[in-house]
Design an enzyme around this catalytic site. Structure first.
Site, PDB file in Angstrom:
ATOM      1  N   LYS A   1       0.549  -4.030   0.046  1.00  0.00           N
ATOM      2  CA  LYS A   1       0.137  -5.134   1.237  1.00  0.00           C
ATOM      3  C   LYS A   1       0.357  -6.189   0.622  1.00  0.00           C
ATOM      4  O   LYS A   1       1.056  -7.047   1.386  1.00  0.00           O
ATOM      5  CB  LYS A   1      -1.140  -4.757   1.519  1.00  0.00           C
ATOM      6  CG  LYS A   1      -1.538  -3.533   2.383  1.00  0.00           C
ATOM      7  CD  LYS A   1      -2.791  -3.435   2.705  1.00  0.00           C
ATOM      8  CE  LYS A   1      -3.891  -3.756   1.660  1.00  0.00           C
ATOM      9  NZ  LYS A   1      -4.881  -2.505   1.361  1.00  0.00           N
TER      10      LYS A   1
ATOM     11  N   ARG B   1      -1.967  -0.759 -12.983  1.00  0.00           N
ATOM     12  CA  ARG B   1      -1.500  -2.197 -12.924  1.00  0.00           C
ATOM     13  C   ARG B   1      -1.786  -3.378 -13.946  1.00  0.00           C
ATOM     14  O   ARG B   1      -3.147  -3.491 -13.923  1.00  0.00           O
ATOM     15  CB  ARG B   1      -1.593  -2.590 -11.491  1.00  0.00           C
ATOM     16  CG  ARG B   1      -1.179  -4.379 -11.105  1.00  0.00           C
ATOM     17  CD  ARG B   1      -1.358  -4.410  -9.751  1.00  0.00           C
ATOM     18  NE  ARG B   1      -2.391  -4.077  -8.992  1.00  0.00           N
ATOM     19  CZ  ARG B   1      -2.505  -3.964  -7.572  1.00  0.00           C
ATOM     20  NH1 ARG B   1      -1.694  -4.198  -6.846  1.00  0.00           N
ATOM     21  NH2 ARG B   1      -3.941  -3.666  -7.230  1.00  0.00           N
TER      22      ARG B   1
ATOM     23  N   ARG C   1      -6.798  -6.570 -12.930  1.00  0.00           N
ATOM     24  CA  ARG C   1      -7.992  -7.120 -11.719  1.00  0.00           C
ATOM     25  C   ARG C   1      -9.125  -6.067 -12.126  1.00  0.00           C
ATOM     26  O   ARG C   1      -8.994  -4.956 -12.419  1.00  0.00           O
ATOM     27  CB  ARG C   1      -7.461  -6.564 -10.496  1.00  0.00           C
ATOM     28  CG  ARG C   1      -6.908  -7.975  -9.777  1.00  0.00           C
ATOM     29  CD  ARG C   1      -6.078  -7.680  -8.488  1.00  0.00           C
ATOM     30  NE  ARG C   1      -6.999  -6.649  -7.610  1.00  0.00           N
ATOM     31  CZ  ARG C   1      -6.601  -6.561  -6.366  1.00  0.00           C
ATOM     32  NH1 ARG C   1      -5.479  -6.839  -5.974  1.00  0.00           N
ATOM     33  NH2 ARG C   1      -7.201  -5.437  -5.659  1.00  0.00           N
TER      34      ARG C   1
ATOM     35  N   ARG D   1     -12.296   3.352  -3.661  1.00  0.00           N
ATOM     36  CA  ARG D   1     -11.843   2.663  -2.664  1.00  0.00           C
ATOM     37  C   ARG D   1     -10.887   3.297  -1.810  1.00  0.00           C
ATOM     38  O   ARG D   1     -10.754   3.477  -0.756  1.00  0.00           O
ATOM     39  CB  ARG D   1     -10.796   1.533  -3.332  1.00  0.00           C
ATOM     40  CG  ARG D   1     -11.825   0.317  -3.877  1.00  0.00           C
ATOM     41  CD  ARG D   1     -11.062  -1.210  -3.753  1.00  0.00           C
ATOM     42  NE  ARG D   1      -9.994  -1.043  -4.474  1.00  0.00           N
ATOM     43  CZ  ARG D   1      -9.954  -1.221  -5.796  1.00  0.00           C
ATOM     44  NH1 ARG D   1     -10.917  -1.505  -6.441  1.00  0.00           N
ATOM     45  NH2 ARG D   1      -8.766  -1.195  -6.756  1.00  0.00           N
TER      46      ARG D   1
HETATM   47  P1  AMP Z   1      -9.200  -5.444  -1.359  1.00  0.00           P
HETATM   48  O1  AMP Z   1      -8.313  -6.183  -2.319  1.00  0.00           O
HETATM   49  O2  AMP Z   1      -8.777  -5.360  -0.227  1.00  0.00           O
HETATM   50  O3  AMP Z   1      -8.902  -3.852  -1.944  1.00  0.00           O
HETATM   51  O4  AMP Z   1     -10.745  -5.848  -1.573  1.00  0.00           O
HETATM   52  C1  AMP Z   1     -11.610  -5.820  -2.659  1.00  0.00           C
HETATM   53  C2  AMP Z   1     -12.944  -5.599  -2.093  1.00  0.00           C
HETATM   54  O5  AMP Z   1     -13.272  -6.622  -1.260  1.00  0.00           O
HETATM   55  C3  AMP Z   1     -13.358  -4.378  -1.488  1.00  0.00           C
HETATM   56  O6  AMP Z   1     -13.376  -3.143  -2.341  1.00  0.00           O
HETATM   57  C4  AMP Z   1     -14.586  -4.666  -0.907  1.00  0.00           C
HETATM   58  O7  AMP Z   1     -15.691  -4.739  -1.515  1.00  0.00           O
HETATM   59  C5  AMP Z   1     -14.405  -6.114  -0.309  1.00  0.00           C
HETATM   60  N1  AMP Z   1     -13.509  -6.263   1.015  1.00  0.00           N
HETATM   61  C6  AMP Z   1     -12.402  -6.717   1.163  1.00  0.00           C
HETATM   62  N2  AMP Z   1     -12.096  -6.559   2.777  1.00  0.00           N
HETATM   63  C7  AMP Z   1     -13.177  -6.213   3.156  1.00  0.00           C
HETATM   64  C8  AMP Z   1     -13.365  -5.742   4.591  1.00  0.00           C
HETATM   65  N3  AMP Z   1     -12.530  -5.792   5.659  1.00  0.00           N
HETATM   66  N4  AMP Z   1     -14.798  -5.161   4.947  1.00  0.00           N
HETATM   67  C9  AMP Z   1     -15.735  -4.931   3.715  1.00  0.00           C
HETATM   68  N5  AMP Z   1     -15.517  -5.256   2.503  1.00  0.00           N
HETATM   69  C10 AMP Z   1     -14.088  -5.743   2.120  1.00  0.00           C
END
Ligand code: AMP
Length: 234
Positions: free
Chosen positions: A15, A129, A177, A189
């Site tokens: 993404k 990664r 990360r 996740r």
């Molecule tokens: P990502 O980089 O999109 O995987 O987001 C990393 C972390 O940020 C996730 O595991 C959540 O803890 C938080 N997060 C990101 N986007 C959201 C969302 N739309 N709703 C709730 N938590 C989010």
């Protein structure tokens, strides 16, 4: 025409890189809630500390906090012609909130681009990664040219072995990360994605705005498919 595009896909579906392409090609900024939350990591206020703890455990941030942070971002000058949303909405409640918020401004979600990827590949893309300081990514399972990547045991075996990556010709260690470094957090996740996203896909499908793209292709091939989808919208 404003362009509000939601980019959906499991962690590791690409993404981030595809959002960057859309941003550069169509002149709308990428709004990644994960990045917005990660940007809070140096802050010590109550909200930021709460978000840091939630992220470290691989859980989702609560809807009210997430929605408020998105509304604030959409109000900024560079977002007035639309945005690419990455990582948001994550569930139907967030989707309904966003639709209502956009409708109040006379806007709508133009398309939901779903990057489809097998979950085992998704795990390996995220867990393996590492990134160098220029932002170039390498992967223990897929892309090791120019780097040495190895598992290093903890001196007392108190923690699981750590993935250590070094750029060839230097002793510079590359970074992972923090939320990719724990297998548990990556799995959580993926689990959360499966649980919360399928209903969301069904919800958007009912509105006829889901566009599916196969993410198990080269970055360039995925980009070409996304361009076709967006050009058809315009
Ligand atoms: P990502 O980089 O999109 O995987 O987001 C990393 C972390 O940020 C996730 O595991 C959540 O803890 C938080 N997060 C990101 N986007 C959201 C969302 N739309 N709703 C709730 N938590 C989010």
């Amino acid at each position: 025409m404003s362009l509000y595009i939601i980019l959906m896909g499991v962690q590791g579906a690409g993404k981030g890189v595809q959002a960057k392409f859309i941003e550069e090609t169509y002149g709308i900024p990428q709004v990644s809630t994960g990045d917005l939350f990660r940007a809070m990591k140096t802050r010590t206020d109550e909200l930021a500390v709460k978000v840091q703890n939630i992220m470290a455990s691989g859980q989702l941030v609560d809807d009210d906090t997430t929605n408020a942070i998105v509304v604030d971002r959409l109000a900024q000058d560079d977002a007035q012609n639309g945005v690419i949303l990455d990582g948001y909405p994550r569930n139907q409640a967030q989707a309904e909130f966003l639709e209502k918020h956009l409708a109040e401004k006379g806007d709508k979600i133009n398309a939901v681009i779903l990057l489809e990827l097998d979950y085992f590949i998704a795990f390996k893309r995220a867990f393996g990664r590492v990134t160098d300081p220029s932002g170039e990514s390498y992967n223990y399972y897929y892309k090791t040219d120019g780097v040495t990547i190895e598992w290093v045991d903890h001196p007392d075996n108190a923690f699981p072995p750590r993935l250590k990556a070094t750029l060839d010709g230097s002793d510079q260690e590359l970074k992972r990360r923090p939320d990719d470094a724990s297998a548990d957090a990556v799995l959580k996740r993926i689990d959360t994605f499966v649980e919360t996203t399928q209903p969301l896909i069904d919800y958007f499908d009912g509105k006829g705005i889901i566009k599916k793209v196969d993410a198990d292709q080269s970055i360039e091939a995925v980009t070409a498919d996304i361009k076709t989808v967006i050009d058809e919208l315009k």
